[in-house]
Design a protein around this motif. Structure first.
Motif, PDB file in Angstrom:
ATOM      1  N   THR A 176       0.834  -1.200   0.000  1.00 36.18           N
ATOM      2  CA  THR A 176       0.000   0.000   0.000  1.00 36.18           C
ATOM      3  C   THR A 176       0.868   1.248   0.000  1.00 36.18           C
ATOM      4  O   THR A 176       0.622   2.195  -0.761  1.00 36.18           O
ATOM      5  CB  THR A 176      -0.938  -0.018   1.221  1.00 36.18           C
ATOM      6  OG1 THR A 176      -1.883  -1.092   1.053  1.00 36.18           O
ATOM      7  CG2 THR A 176      -1.679   1.292   1.390  1.00 36.18           C
ATOM      8  N   ALA A 177       1.888   1.266   0.833  1.00 38.86           N
ATOM      9  CA  ALA A 177       2.792   2.414   0.864  1.00 38.86           C
ATOM     10  C   ALA A 177       3.520   2.568  -0.463  1.00 38.86           C
ATOM     11  O   ALA A 177       3.657   3.680  -0.991  1.00 38.86           O
ATOM     12  CB  ALA A 177       3.797   2.270   2.008  1.00 38.86           C
TER      13      ALA A 177
ATOM     14  N   ASP B 216      -8.729  -1.317  -2.068  1.00 37.78           N
ATOM     15  CA  ASP B 216      -8.211  -2.005  -0.884  1.00 37.78           C
ATOM     16  C   ASP B 216      -7.205  -1.215  -0.075  1.00 37.78           C
ATOM     17  O   ASP B 216      -6.451  -1.798   0.706  1.00 37.78           O
ATOM     18  CB  ASP B 216      -7.579  -3.354  -1.301  1.00 37.78           C
ATOM     19  CG  ASP B 216      -8.633  -4.373  -1.681  1.00 37.78           C
ATOM     20  OD1 ASP B 216      -9.537  -4.604  -0.869  1.00 37.78           O
ATOM     21  OD2 ASP B 216      -8.560  -4.928  -2.792  1.00 37.78           O
ATOM     22  N   GLU B 217      -7.138   0.072  -0.269  1.00 36.47           N
ATOM     23  CA  GLU B 217      -6.090   0.813   0.432  1.00 36.47           C
ATOM     24  C   GLU B 217      -6.631   1.961   1.275  1.00 36.47           C
ATOM     25  O   GLU B 217      -5.891   2.840   1.687  1.00 36.47           O
ATOM     26  CB  GLU B 217      -5.015   1.272  -0.576  1.00 36.47           C
ATOM     27  CG  GLU B 217      -4.400   0.060  -1.281  1.00 36.47           C
ATOM     28  CD  GLU B 217      -3.202   0.368  -2.175  1.00 36.47           C
ATOM     29  OE1 GLU B 217      -2.954   1.539  -2.469  1.00 36.47           O
ATOM     30  OE2 GLU B 217      -2.522  -0.603  -2.578  1.00 36.47           O
ATOM     31  N   CYS B 218      -7.908   1.960   1.526  1.00 36.81           N
ATOM     32  CA  CYS B 218      -8.536   2.903   2.475  1.00 36.81           C
ATOM     33  C   CYS B 218      -8.118   4.355   2.220  1.00 36.81           C
ATOM     34  O   CYS B 218      -7.967   5.137   3.144  1.00 36.81           O
ATOM     35  CB  CYS B 218      -8.181   2.496   3.908  1.00 36.81           C
ATOM     36  SG  CYS B 218      -9.237   3.252   5.148  1.00 36.81           S
ATOM     37  N   GLY B 219      -7.885   4.669   0.954  1.00 40.42           N
ATOM     38  CA  GLY B 219      -7.568   6.058   0.652  1.00 40.42           C
ATOM     39  C   GLY B 219      -6.102   6.425   0.769  1.00 40.42           C
ATOM     40  O   GLY B 219      -5.763   7.610   0.752  1.00 40.42           O
ATOM     41  N   ALA B 220      -5.215   5.456   0.844  1.00 37.78           N
ATOM     42  CA  ALA B 220      -3.777   5.797   0.910  1.00 37.78           C
ATOM     43  C   ALA B 220      -3.320   6.597  -0.312  1.00 37.78           C
ATOM     44  O   ALA B 220      -2.597   7.594  -0.162  1.00 37.78           O
ATOM     45  CB  ALA B 220      -2.929   4.534   1.083  1.00 37.78           C
TER      46      ALA B 220
ATOM     47  N   GLU C 152      -5.022   8.649  -2.065  1.00 35.98           N
ATOM     48  CA  GLU C 152      -5.551  10.001  -1.905  1.00 35.98           C
ATOM     49  C   GLU C 152      -4.746  10.764  -0.850  1.00 35.98           C
ATOM     50  O   GLU C 152      -4.447  11.949  -1.027  1.00 35.98           O
ATOM     51  CB  GLU C 152      -7.037   9.941  -1.496  1.00 35.98           C
ATOM     52  CG  GLU C 152      -7.979   9.516  -2.613  1.00 35.98           C
ATOM     53  CD  GLU C 152      -8.133   8.000  -2.780  1.00 35.98           C
ATOM     54  OE1 GLU C 152      -7.342   7.242  -2.157  1.00 35.98           O
ATOM     55  OE2 GLU C 152      -9.029   7.573  -3.532  1.00 35.98           O
ATOM     56  N   LEU C 153      -4.403  10.114   0.242  1.00 35.09           N
ATOM     57  CA  LEU C 153      -3.618  10.788   1.279  1.00 35.09           C
ATOM     58  C   LEU C 153      -2.245  11.198   0.759  1.00 35.09           C
ATOM     59  O   LEU C 153      -1.818  12.342   0.932  1.00 35.09           O
ATOM     60  CB  LEU C 153      -3.450   9.861   2.494  1.00 35.09           C
ATOM     61  CG  LEU C 153      -2.489  10.357   3.582  1.00 35.09           C
ATOM     62  CD1 LEU C 153      -2.995  11.641   4.230  1.00 35.09           C
ATOM     63  CD2 LEU C 153      -2.285   9.294   4.654  1.00 35.09           C
ATOM     64  N   PHE C 154      -1.546  10.272   0.123  1.00 34.62           N
ATOM     65  CA  PHE C 154      -0.156  10.552  -0.237  1.00 34.62           C
ATOM     66  C   PHE C 154      -0.039  11.459  -1.461  1.00 34.62           C
ATOM     67  O   PHE C 154       0.943  12.189  -1.601  1.00 34.62           O
ATOM     68  CB  PHE C 154       0.624   9.255  -0.433  1.00 34.62           C
ATOM     69  CG  PHE C 154       0.911   8.533   0.867  1.00 34.62           C
ATOM     70  CD1 PHE C 154       0.688   9.152   2.090  1.00 34.62           C
ATOM     71  CD2 PHE C 154       1.395   7.237   0.884  1.00 34.62           C
ATOM     72  CE1 PHE C 154       0.941   8.503   3.288  1.00 34.62           C
ATOM     73  CE2 PHE C 154       1.661   6.579   2.086  1.00 34.62           C
ATOM     74  CZ  PHE C 154       1.428   7.215   3.286  1.00 34.62           C
TER      75      PHE C 154
ATOM     76  N   VAL D 191      -5.222  -0.344  -5.524  1.00 35.89           N
ATOM     77  CA  VAL D 191      -5.175   1.097  -5.202  1.00 35.89           C
ATOM     78  C   VAL D 191      -6.571   1.695  -5.122  1.00 35.89           C
ATOM     79  O   VAL D 191      -6.814   2.647  -4.378  1.00 35.89           O
ATOM     80  CB  VAL D 191      -4.335   1.902  -6.226  1.00 35.89           C
ATOM     81  CG1 VAL D 191      -2.862   1.533  -6.126  1.00 35.89           C
ATOM     82  CG2 VAL D 191      -4.837   1.730  -7.651  1.00 35.89           C
ATOM     83  N   ALA D 192      -7.500   1.145  -5.878  1.00 38.07           N
ATOM     84  CA  ALA D 192      -8.849   1.721  -5.899  1.00 38.07           C
ATOM     85  C   ALA D 192      -9.730   1.196  -4.778  1.00 38.07           C
ATOM     86  O   ALA D 192     -10.544   1.938  -4.232  1.00 38.07           O
ATOM     87  CB  ALA D 192      -9.523   1.454  -7.247  1.00 38.07           C
TER      88      ALA D 192
END
Lengths: 345, 345, 345, 345
Positions: free
Chosen positions: A62-63, A90-94, A96-98, A87-88
């Motif tokens: 995810t990172a 299963d990543e809880c918005g990672a 979008e955050l990064f 990325v769409a």
């Protein structure tokens, strides 16, 4: 009796990787990546890919994905990906955050693959240059796909060539990169830079490592902010040597290939056996280490009662199941599952 | 000859921790924290702290700190911390990223400690409730401090009591929590919840682990968003059992205490020996495993030529150096350094 | 000859609103909303809506929408909206910026409307409570819709009731709220709080104001962070009185209703006239002040040569056009356009 | 009797600006800045500054500042500013939001001014290039300063030259730009691009406008992302012509100069009169339109009872007060205040 086909994440650590960690545990070493193991990674990956590359270790896929997308895409950018892409969904918005708020544009596509037509159509819906809209910036592919299939080099190359023409950069989520390369018998280069991939999330975790994930960048210019992005994401590890050592063990002596070959073979055996049963249908070509299969609820229940673990797969009620093989999947367990399934039939 | 006193991050992994990882590597286990090792952590930490606690594993101390602050502080919040705090100067903006833009208010204070007066004065400069300003939300303490000193339980309690009166929550950056607790001979509870700490970054990495960091929350209400924040930060590990196993090994059989006691004893020996030399002055009370010392450039150069590694410390030109002891620091190396220093004098 | 039907944003300021600005320009007034005009807004809106409300003035509809969504939705939240919604396609990521990275889930729906079935199906695709995914948090409706249609009170109520059952909050993008209310002859309450709307972007700009936009909140608990969010978005105006004065003029003496009624009537006349022409088809029911119409390229070109301005509408090549009437649209211009179109036919 | 010296934000709109708005209200105009008034702004500002410039209208000074800093500074950047700067203490984290988490480094300095020594010392505390730290990116100056003083061209030039040598860009918060230029009798160019300023927040609101704020960029390369950043901040106004018209009125016929000259003259008169009183001391040179003055509580109370409004100024208890003159400040009111003060003495 019974065995888990839940995920390759559920498997343990391959012995050579555990040994490499233990071996790296001799004496002190500079922290935060200034150690010999981490410093040697760029050369190791250059050798693996047949081209100079920069490797940024991080803790999770995810990172790696989120940092890679942030590297390609401004906060007002849009990233085209498959509607089932990790990325769409299963990543809880990672991402979008990064990225600081970029938009993931999720597109349909058979067997987990983006199509050029689908990409063209979606891009046509954007007003490029218009300040009112998110601006197309990148395409993200998963290799192997979320459907267990593998993009061929020419499929990636066609998408990447189009993307570059449109001013978009190309990311590859290589959570199962080794399974993909082995699955279609191509070199790492063939499905990465040589096909036009700009940045790569490269994972060893699902294929026998403890936690070995990296962002691989082929263009030094692209890479220049990555170490700052990584640090502020909390993904610069102090005892970096133990993460780097995993990759060295993984890439030398072809461990990556042997592990992936085993897992893929187990998946193929599963698929072959299950596909012969009445009422059972393989949902997608099995090209790596995942088997998606439609089977009746009664068969699924029977297998579970017999101790075999696997996930039901969306859409709910479709009878779709996912079975994943890993480097540690035992052939005996595969045969036992097939025998149980045959018994039920 | 020579040895590294650069950082406790430079030390390797304690054997019981490496063994625990190897032992956890038996068969499959559910991914993403549903394994037995991770599930047992809350109970393990409850036992350690003498109170129910929730444990959120993450990869680094930076991630633990940033996620903890994000839990305490809205995007328009302000966090009071020491001007040398890791969150303020060594995390490349991770707290700002994860909080969504909160402000770190860096305050001076002798021996690395925040003072009540300093906090009161700084808070008085804020217009609480005024929409034009960042709103005070939290206090963050480092234990042991960035100067190698240790807050006493009553010092923390006084700050926490004041903070709670003012509507502020309290975070403790426990990067060297074990060294602190052992250094002043108090229980984990004494310098955490019992003193009013609401949330804690708990690290084992600097004290003998591979990568074992956690956010510990005592109030379940505070914890409710943390798993989402962690996932989108890319800090939910798939093979969580190998991270959890490190903490189990660290907390059982008092490994945490033994490691910290050794490191602290080595630091004390260093300080005692160095403090006796002419022209050398210990900069701060040595209460954990770090020694800050003023020494002439000639002595520093001589020690380095003799193979001893340590950092110069800001402010530049001040003659300040930092020597850190770790669980693997050899008494012989400490003595060799002291002998070399004495020889030079 | 000719006239613009490009947008109600292209129209000027209604005289009573300009006069109110001039009238408010007498002497000094406290800045940042402490003036009498701004302070009286909550009461003004309470009167308008028939229920206590809090009004937060902002500069644009984009800001109102993004701040409203940030109020309803955590950074890891998901907001369901129509695939043509302004928040989804026309705000360059403002919702993502202000929410801190939330996900807009764009759903299809005839005549610009979300359907309960579509919402249910989309929600079913989310694993609620699963840390790997964005978490459903809100539904956003546009009133009138992007297709120029108007949700009936019972349509909103059905969606809002379902949303609340599912733990979702409800936002209404009222960029053309007055046109909608007048279009179906209902009260402001009927299509807002009485139907279950939790938060509202209320715009007067498209209906005759200079720049008058507000977030309206019915639940004081929801509103408590909004003033901080607004300030850090740069939307707290120093000379707030001149923004507030616009709303007073807009809401008193039914200016909102008169302006909307005129614009709606002009749109209806356009639609009636165009709909009679051979080869021309009205695309959606004309229920407010926008007309979407399929017309041959030859007709469109002829009208433009005759001096009439309007937008082609996606999808490209569909022959779809949008004509918008405003408070200043002259009946003579409407008739002239219809006459020209008839002449061409 | 009595008058407000609270803020230039409390003053109304200058008649030529109100007239320009009314005059722009003739017929339709393209929305979102494609109107003639907005399109003419770049040329207007080029004329004003004597050099090509790009103008980005926004709604508030906070937005202008935050967007300007986001243009200069990556999310992991650091911006040096005065500890009393508006960006640091009065914007509720807007710079942090729009930059994506950059760090404001607040420095002391007499009379509200940054000093080269202070900047050098602060920069020396950063490890440039070190991934663990926020990276120095920009210097932000306020003109006039928060202490009502004005940087001379050579002061700005010295700071800007140093900044550019260090790889830092230079922002000027021109909330009171006109007052500053008039206050020291220099041209707009002298205290902006000619002195090395890269980007400028240019405000007319405090000097007689309704709401007229802009980011001015001299380097087209710097400006290229600004329209996306502005839109996603919700600061692209649909009826842009009415904001642009204000600037045209402000810049033509020297309204900016006349308004500022009046306000400055009133402030000078106030300062001269107050400075003569026993027990009263002017705190900072009065070089623009703000007077900071120490006066006894009894005098302050008497003036307030006499109907004069002004703010106490921090630090609390210091006896410091701020009186601000505006374009609408009446000479009679100034004289009345001075007479009342003299009476009290």
């Amino acid at each position: 009796m019974g065995a888990s086909f839940l995920s390759d994440n559920a498997a343990g650590i391959s012995p050579p990787i555990l040994e490499a960690i233990a071996k790296a545990n001799a004496g002190d070493a500079p922290a935060y990546g200034d150690d010999a193991w981490t410093r040697a990674l760029d050369a190791r990956f250059a050798d693996f890919f047949g081209r100079a590359a920069q490797c940024f270790l991080v803790g999770t896929g995810t990172a790696a994905n989120a940092l890679a997308l942030a590297t390609l895409c401004p906060p007002w950018g849009a990233v085209f990906c498959h509607e089932e892409a990790h990325v769409a969904v299963d990543e809880c918005g990672a991402p979008e955050l990064f990225t600081g708020g970029a938009k993931l544009v999720a597109l349909p596509g058979g067997d987990g693959k983006l199509t050029l037509d689908g990409l063209r159509h979606s891009l046509a819906g954007f007003r490029v240059g218009d300040q009112h809209q998110a601006q197309p910036a990148a395409v993200s592919l998963s290799q192997s796909t979320e459907a267990g299939t593998v993009y061929r080099p020419d499929e990636i190359a066609a998408i990447a060539a189009w993307a570059h023409e449109q001013g978009l950069l190309v990311h590859l989520d290589g959570a199962r990169f080794a399974n993909a390369a082995v699955g279609i018998g191509c070199s790492p280069a063939d499905i990465s830079w040589r096909a036009g991939v700009d940045i790569l999330s490269f994972s060893a975790t699902k294929n026998g490592a403890f936690a070995a994930e990296a962002v691989i960048v082929f263009d030094p210019e692209l890479a220049k902010d990555l170490r700052f992005r990584r640090k502020r994401a909390g993904h610069l590890f102090s005892k970096s040597r133990f993460f780097a050592a995993q990759f060295h063990a993984y890439l030398e002596d072809d461990l990556w290939r042997r592990n992936a070959a085993h897992a893929n073979r187990m998946a193929a055996t599963l698929a072959r056996g299950l596909g012969r049963l009445p009422g059972v249908a393989i949902a997608h070509p099995v090209e790596a280490n995942e088997v998606f299969v439609h089977m009746p609820d009664t068969l699924a229940a029977f297998l579970r009662q017999s101790g075999f673990l696997f996930h039901d797969w969306p859409p709910a009620g479709s009878g779709k199941r996912r079975l994943v093989a890993s480097p540690t999947t035992a052939e005996a367990d595969v045969n036992a599952l097939l025998a149980a399934a045959a018994r039920h039939a």
